[in-house]
Scaffold this motif. Structure first.
Motif, short mmCIF file in Angstrom:
data_model
loop_
_atom_site.label_atom_id
_atom_site.label_comp_id
_atom_site.label_asym_id
_atom_site.label_seq_id
_atom_site.Cartn_x
_atom_site.Cartn_y
_atom_site.Cartn_z
N UNK A 105 0.78 -1.30 -0.14
CA UNK A 105 -0.17 -0.47 -0.15
C UNK A 105 0.65 1.58 0.14
N UNK A 106 0.62 2.15 -0.98
CA UNK A 106 1.25 3.17 -0.55
C UNK A 106 0.10 4.32 -0.42
N UNK A 107 0.29 5.14 0.55
CA UNK A 107 -0.41 6.00 0.90
C UNK A 107 -0.47 7.02 0.78
N UNK A 108 0.74 7.50 0.10
CA UNK A 108 0.80 9.15 -0.10
C UNK A 108 -0.60 8.53 -1.46
N UNK A 115 -1.34 13.03 7.84
CA UNK A 115 0.92 13.58 8.72
C UNK A 115 0.86 12.55 9.31
N UNK A 116 0.44 12.01 10.15
CA UNK A 116 0.65 10.73 11.45
C UNK A 116 1.66 10.09 10.92
N UNK A 117 1.32 9.69 9.52
CA UNK A 117 1.91 8.63 8.90
C UNK A 117 3.35 8.69 9.37
N UNK A 118 4.06 7.18 9.56
CA UNK A 118 5.09 8.31 9.67
C UNK A 118 6.02 7.24 8.05
N UNK A 119 4.78 6.04 7.57
CA UNK A 119 6.22 5.48 6.42
C UNK A 119 5.38 5.93 5.63
N UNK A 120 5.22 5.58 4.31
CA UNK A 120 4.89 5.59 2.83
C UNK A 120 4.25 4.44 2.68
N UNK A 121 4.41 3.41 2.98
CA UNK A 121 4.73 1.95 1.66
C UNK A 121 4.24 1.41 3.25
N UNK A 122 3.16 0.34 2.80
CA UNK A 122 2.85 -0.71 3.97
C UNK A 122 3.25 -2.39 3.45
N UNK A 123 3.59 -3.12 3.76
CA UNK A 123 3.14 -4.88 3.22
C UNK A 123 2.90 -5.52 4.09
#
Length: 238
Positions: A105-108, A115-123
């Motif tokens: 998942x690409x959160x961007x 703004x509280x999401x620290x990491x862009x990618x989640x697997x």
């Protein structure tokens, strides 16, 4: 001529009377039998049995995050390989282990960025074990803590991630359980017949009913309770 016809007429009349008496007696007997056949009792026969599941389906899920996509793929591959190696160390073989492609998942890319999401990618990584080795699987779940120590955070075994246990060998217990349910029903019917000063006759109708398989309790889902309720109707005789 009149006298000559009297004897045959009398004989014919006698035969007719005798025939009518016989038919009347036969019909009366038949009616009594039919009435007796109407006397029935319908009972339920129950059979229950506890068995151990013979198949386990064990989902294993964990999540990885990173801002660097190639690095994330590398981490995912390494940790997936480690989980597979762990399962083989426990005694499972390749045919029992399934590894699905990771869900990235690409959160961007969602338009709105928290703004509280620290990491862009989640697997999200999904593996599963399909095995008849129930005891082995139960023991392996207890050893999962070793993966946590290696930095692999396996999702908790809550709803949606919990193992599923199945019993697929119903045919092996069906005959004896049907026999037990029938015997149980007959015992109930015999008690009813005795209490009503009757004798239990033959079975009029019988319905096997459906087998149900459920967990014995929430703590031991690998122990199954099999249940069947048969419906039986018996004739009652005086």
């Amino acid at each position: 001529m009149v006298k000559n016809n009297t004897l045959p007429a009398l004989l014919l009349g006698g035969f007719l009377c005798a025939g009518l008496v016989y038919v009347g007696q036969t019909a009366s007997s038949a009616l009594l039998q039919m009435k007796a056949m109407d006397r029935t009792v319908t009972v339920k026969g129950l059979a229950e049995k506890e068995v151990k599941a013979n198949v386990a389906i064990w989902p294993i899920n964990f999540t990885e995050v990173d801002n660097n996509l190639p690095k994330l793929y590398e981490t995912v591959q390494q940790k997936t390989d480690r989980v597979v190696a762990f399962l083989k160390e426990q005694g499972f073989n390749d045919s029992e282990i399934t590894v699905s492609l990771p869900s990235i998942e690409d959160r961007q890319a969602q338009g709105y960025v928290d703004p509280n999401v620290k990491y862009r990618y989640s697997a999200k990584i999904n593996l599963s074990v399909y095995t008849p080795q129930i005891d082995l699987m139960l023991n392996a779940r207890k050893q999962m803590i070793s993966l946590v120590k290696e930095g692999i955070a396996i999702a908790s075994q809550d709803y949606g991630n919990s193992a599923e246990f199945l019993f697929t060998d119903l045919n092996s217990v069906k005959p004896l359980m049907v026999q037990e349910a029938t015997q149980n029903g007959r015992e109930v019917a015999e008690k009813f017949a005795k209490d009503s000063d009757s004798r239990l006759g033959k079975i009029k109708t019988a319905s096997q009913g459906q087998f149900t398989i459920s967990d014995r309790d929430s703590s031991t889902p690998y122990i199954k309770q099999i249940r069947i309720v048969s419906t039986l109707s018996y004739y009652l005789n005086d």
